[in-house]
Scaffold this active site. Structure first.
Site, mmCIF file in Angstrom:
data_model
loop_
_atom_site.group_PDB
_atom_site.id
_atom_site.type_symbol
_atom_site.label_atom_id
_atom_site.label_comp_id
_atom_site.label_asym_id
_atom_site.label_seq_id
_atom_site.Cartn_x
_atom_site.Cartn_y
_atom_site.Cartn_z
ATOM 1 N N LYS A 196 -43.243 -19.744 -8.948
ATOM 2 C CA LYS A 196 -42.859 -20.964 -9.655
ATOM 3 C C LYS A 196 -42.268 -21.980 -8.681
ATOM 4 O O LYS A 196 -42.189 -23.170 -8.984
ATOM 5 C CB LYS A 196 -41.861 -20.645 -10.770
ATOM 6 C CG LYS A 196 -42.457 -19.758 -11.864
ATOM 7 C CD LYS A 196 -41.398 -19.295 -12.855
ATOM 8 C CE LYS A 196 -41.979 -18.332 -13.878
ATOM 9 N NZ LYS A 196 -40.946 -17.795 -14.811
ATOM 10 N N ALA A 197 -41.833 -21.489 -7.526
ATOM 11 C CA ALA A 197 -41.480 -22.315 -6.375
ATOM 12 C C ALA A 197 -42.189 -21.710 -5.169
ATOM 13 O O ALA A 197 -42.256 -20.485 -5.031
ATOM 14 C CB ALA A 197 -39.973 -22.340 -6.148
#
Length: 307
Positions: A275-276
């Site tokens: 997600k990052a």
């Protein structure tokens, strides 16, 4: 590298104060400074689309004009909000207000038609106006649409209000999409449900994902300004999984990581879920958004002007 003691002087700018924070160490002041530097980098990066998420009472807490101004200045490209912040933005657009210093005897407040959000208060009369105005807006939109996504609905609502301080107004005017995956969990959502009881009008939440995924795929880079936690934070993070995650992000939250909740999870944890991105620039600040973010944003604007 040694820790320098913070020095305060007369006529000090906000950015000068943040430089002192930066030199002071890695505790709260150092984290605030890192978030400020990262925010200014995201704002000036023309190749980066900035996603902002709003969880918690950001509008009742006084953040409305900051957010609408950032949209107006093209510093936010996508907004992801709770339904409550949408509701409270419209409450003010329709002439209502948020109040302070009305006491904390909740049973007495109830008898007077006053609702409390920590130290912020609303009046039931303002919500009566809200209900009337939003129903009139639904009538207008339903005359033109039978099926509509949440993002499209909020855009159409923004076109039908007249308040330059409004988040929805500025988003519609500047064609900045607003996504609110939990919209039904709010007074806006309650009025929408009531309206659909006797109108052929459907809001399609899944339809939003087609538009949002196109934004993510078309973005060279994506940065995140995650204010508060909850569903808006996760939606901002999870929507970027399809392209390996955010390139940079700051988060400000009062929640702690020990419980394992998403709201308190450090942004570094998002790397494990893609997600990052691995190698992304991330900054987490634990504290109250309503004073930390204005400080960071003001300093970032100073820094941009000085550069």
């Amino acid at each position: 590298m040694k820790v320098n003691q913070i020095q305060i002087k007369e006529n000090m700018t906000v950015s000068e104060l943040l430089v002192q924070f930066e030199n002071s160490g890695v505790l709260g002041s150092g984290r605030v400074s890192r978030a400020c530097n990262l925010l200014s980098d995201m704002i000036i990066d023309e190749d980066m689309n900035v996603f902002m998420s709003l969880g918690g009472p950001m509008v009742p807490g006084g953040m409305r004009k900051i957010i609408s101004s950032m949209i107006k200045e093209k510093q936010v490209n996508v907004l992801i909000s709770s339904g409550a912040n949408i509701t409270h933005d419209l409450l003010e657009a329709f002439g209502g207000r948020h109040y302070k210093d009305l006491g904390n005897d909740d049973e007495a407040l109830n008898a007077e038609g006053i609702g409390r959000i920590a130290d912020v208060y609303t009046q039931s009369d303002d919500f009566v106006v809200f209900e009337t105005e939003i129903t009139n807006i639904f009538e207008d939109i339903a005359s033109r649409f039978k099926v509509i996504s949440i993002q499209e609905l909020l855009y159409e609502v923004g076109l039908l209000i007249d308040d330059e301080d409004s988040i929805l107004y500025q988003a519609a005017k500047n064609k900045t999409p607003i996504f609110a995956p939990g919209l039904i969990d709010s007074m806006f959502g309650l009025q929408l449900w009531i309206f659909t009881q006797d109108h052929d009008f459907t809001v399609d939440a899944v339809k939003d994902m087609h538009y949002l995924s196109d934004i993510v795929f078309d973005s060279e880079k994506v940065g995140g300004i995650l204010l508060g936690g909850g569903l808006p934070k996760h939606y901002a993070l999870a929507s970027n999984v399809i392209k390996g995650g955010l390139d940079a992000a700051i988060q400000i939250t009062m929640d702690r990581p020990e419980s394992g909740s998403l709201s308190g999870a450090p942004l570094e944890e998002a790397k494990s879920w893609a997600k990052a991105k691995c190698g992304s620039n991330l900054a987490t600040v634990i504290g109250d958004v309503t004073f930390i973010f204005p400080l960071i944003y003001a300093a970032a604007l100073d820094k941009i002007r000085e550069d």
